[in-house]
Design a protein around this motif. Structure first.
Motif, mmCIF file in Angstrom:
data_model
loop_
_atom_site.group_PDB
_atom_site.id
_atom_site.type_symbol
_atom_site.label_atom_id
_atom_site.label_comp_id
_atom_site.label_asym_id
_atom_site.label_seq_id
_atom_site.Cartn_x
_atom_site.Cartn_y
_atom_site.Cartn_z
ATOM 1 N N LYS A 193 -1.904 -7.200 -4.516
ATOM 2 C CA LYS A 193 -1.111 -6.134 -5.120
ATOM 3 C C LYS A 193 -1.559 -5.897 -6.551
ATOM 4 C CE LYS A 193 3.061 -6.542 -2.311
ATOM 5 N NZ LYS A 193 4.544 -6.608 -2.320
ATOM 6 N N GLY A 194 -1.500 -4.641 -6.953
ATOM 7 C CA GLY A 194 -1.890 -4.278 -8.303
ATOM 8 C C GLY A 194 -1.846 -2.765 -8.454
ATOM 9 N N PHE A 204 -4.493 -2.944 -13.525
ATOM 10 C CA PHE A 204 -3.413 -3.909 -13.676
ATOM 11 C C PHE A 204 -3.455 -4.816 -12.455
ATOM 12 C CE2 PHE A 204 -2.478 0.085 -15.621
ATOM 13 C CZ PHE A 204 -1.850 -0.193 -16.821
ATOM 14 N N ASN A 205 -3.929 -6.034 -12.625
ATOM 15 C CA ASN A 205 -4.121 -6.949 -11.506
ATOM 16 C C ASN A 205 -2.847 -7.759 -11.278
ATOM 17 O OD1 ASN A 205 -5.349 -8.318 -9.454
ATOM 18 N ND2 ASN A 205 -6.496 -9.701 -10.758
ATOM 19 N N HIS A 249 0.163 -0.015 1.073
ATOM 20 C CA HIS A 249 -0.116 0.338 -0.316
ATOM 21 C C HIS A 249 0.831 -0.389 -1.259
ATOM 22 C CE1 HIS A 249 -1.628 3.991 1.888
ATOM 23 N NE2 HIS A 249 -2.666 3.708 1.146
ATOM 24 N N ALA A 250 0.245 -1.067 -2.227
ATOM 25 C CA ALA A 250 1.053 -1.654 -3.290
ATOM 26 C C ALA A 250 1.390 -0.616 -4.348
ATOM 27 C CB ALA A 250 0.318 -2.836 -3.927
ATOM 28 N N SER A 251 0.538 0.406 -4.476
ATOM 29 C CA SER A 251 0.783 1.479 -5.439
ATOM 30 C C SER A 251 -0.008 2.710 -5.037
ATOM 31 C CB SER A 251 0.402 1.045 -6.860
ATOM 32 O OG SER A 251 -0.986 0.756 -6.937
ATOM 33 N N TRP A 292 -3.992 1.144 -4.353
ATOM 34 C CA TRP A 292 -4.297 -0.296 -4.284
ATOM 35 C C TRP A 292 -3.773 -0.787 -2.947
ATOM 36 C CZ3 TRP A 292 -6.002 -3.121 -8.867
ATOM 37 C CH2 TRP A 292 -6.218 -4.486 -8.652
ATOM 38 N N ASP A 293 -4.686 -1.199 -2.068
ATOM 39 C CA ASP A 293 -4.331 -1.582 -0.702
ATOM 40 C C ASP A 293 -4.943 -2.943 -0.388
ATOM 41 O OD1 ASP A 293 -3.883 -1.887 1.984
ATOM 42 O OD2 ASP A 293 -4.739 0.015 2.595
ATOM 43 N N ASP A 294 -4.109 -3.986 -0.436
ATOM 44 C CA ASP A 294 -4.551 -5.348 -0.108
ATOM 45 C C ASP A 294 -5.781 -5.756 -0.923
ATOM 46 O OD1 ASP A 294 -4.330 -7.775 1.184
ATOM 47 O OD2 ASP A 294 -5.575 -7.192 2.867
#
Length: 398
Positions: free
Chosen positions: A161-162, A176-177, A365-367, A380-382
């Motif tokens: 995620k990020g 942004f990690n 998707h995390a974002s 940001w996907d996995d």
């Protein structure tokens, strides 16, 4: 003599009676033993029958289990083959879309797409020659997103995620990690980030406080992020001057996650042609996502809406021309889809509301961050950084 005779006679009679009694007792005992022996034979026969029945049942069960295992193996093979075929069909559909989608607002960047720079194959930082930064082309916001036009998997770096995002007013990219921390990495362009090994070529920027979740936006040289402490704040930070500019408290009563599938994100920030937006849940019991329009300078809340888009099974959202597009998924990651939208201007007819799927990639998707200058999503996907180029159409009602 007579008494003696009587005594002998009575004694003989008693002996005869005792003999008869013992004989009857022995006969009774013998009969009981024979009955018990018969019952034992019967039990032995029944036990033999039960044992044979159990053996037959065991053989039949074993044969059935072997058949089930073989059927399961065949079914698994068929499912894997179907998954391969489905993935192949999806890739073909994505390719067809890149060739047949409407040429809305076509410019030099679209010709780069046609030359094959945007593809569905993983480049892991190895981009083709001819990459060009997209020029500014802010629209009059009369368009609605209709589909995913093309996909580019740029690389994979960092945690599952990020957030990665580009300032709409410049070429700079910010990474942004993870879901928390006080350090971000600045890259001069998407190309530099794509060729970087990890974040080695990025310039680290230390924030004045920790951020959490994907509630991040970059606009005109300023970073906006969510700070969590005793209260939750929206922070405005000058990326050029390295200075904290302003802070405002969130209009929320709790720390309820705005997206149920990304519980780290209690509030999200988005940027479109019309400015800065805040997405949040007003309380734990609030089933829908709330939207607020914010002044990008003072951080004042200008207006608040109930989008009527449920938080349940939502994973991310983005705003385009004042329209919120909420992306949904399942607990076991499947194909993400836009299933709910809300127009703050009430200018979109219900029959033109899109229901489109994202091409299946890695997880969820995390974002998802929309860039209004480029008309594309930074995803940001996995751990993979993916760019989605969008197809738009004009609204039916203006």
């Amino acid at each position: 003599m007579k008494p003696l005779f009587i005594l002998l006679l009575s004694t003989a009679w008693m002996l005869c009676g005792a003999q008869f009694y013992y004989q009857a007792l022995m006969d009774y005992l013998e009969n009981r033993l024979l009955a018990i022996e018969d019952h034992m034979h019967l039990w032995r026969d029944q036990s033999r029958q039960y044992r044979m029945a159990l053996q037959n049942l065991h053989k039949q069960s074993k044969k059935t289990m072997e058949g089930l295992k073989q059927a399961h193996s065949t079914l698994s093979t068929d499912v894997e083959a179907a998954a391969v075929q489905l993935d192949r069909v999806e890739r073909d559909m994505d390719f067809v879309e890149t060739r047949t989608s409407p040429r809305a607002c076509a410019n030099r960047a679209d010709r780069v797409v046609e030359q094959g720079v945007w593809s569905q194959e993983e480049s892991r930082g190895e981009e083709e020659e001819g990459w060009q930064e997209l020029p500014s082309r802010v629209t009059d916001c009369v368009e609605i997103i209709s589909a995913i036009r093309s996909v580019k998997i740029l690389k994979r770096v960092g945690y599952s995620k990020g957030v990665w995002i580009r300032d709409p007013r410049s070429s700079k990219v910010y990474v942004f990690n993870g879901t928390a921390g006080d350090t971000i990495y600045q890259f001069e362009s998407v190309r530099v980030f794509g060729h970087s090994s990890g974040v080695a070529l990025g310039r680290p920027i230390r924030l004045p406080s920790d951020r959490r979740g994907s509630g991040i936006a970059v606009y005109n040289g300023y970073l906006y992020y969510i700070q969590q402490g005793e209260d939750m704040y929206v922070v405005r930070y000058d990326l050029l001057g390295g200075e904290l500019m302003d802070v405002t408290i969130l209009p929320a009563e709790s720390r309820a996650a705005v997206y149920s599938l990304n519980p780290e994100t209690v509030a999200d920030l988005a940027v479109d042609d019309q400015g800065l937006w805040l997405l949040y849940a007003s309380s734990e019991t609030e089933p829908n996502i709330n939207l607020a329009k914010m002044d990008p300078v003072s951080l004042d809340i200008e207006q608040i809406w109930d989008t009527r888009c449920p938080r349940e099974n939502s994973e991310a959202a983005f705003v385009v021309c004042g329209i919120v597009y909420v992306v949904y998924n399942t607990r076991l990651a499947s194909r993400s889809r836009v299933q709910c939208m809300f127009d703050v201007n009430d200018k979109v007819l219900s029959e033109e509301a899109p229901l489109f799927y994202f091409p299946r990639r890695y997880g969820a998707h995390a974002s998802l961050k929309y860039n209004p200058e480029e008309k594309q999503l930074y995803s940001w996907d996995d751990g993979y950084q993916i760019l989605y180029r969008l197809t738009t159409k004009r609204k039916l009602q203006l």
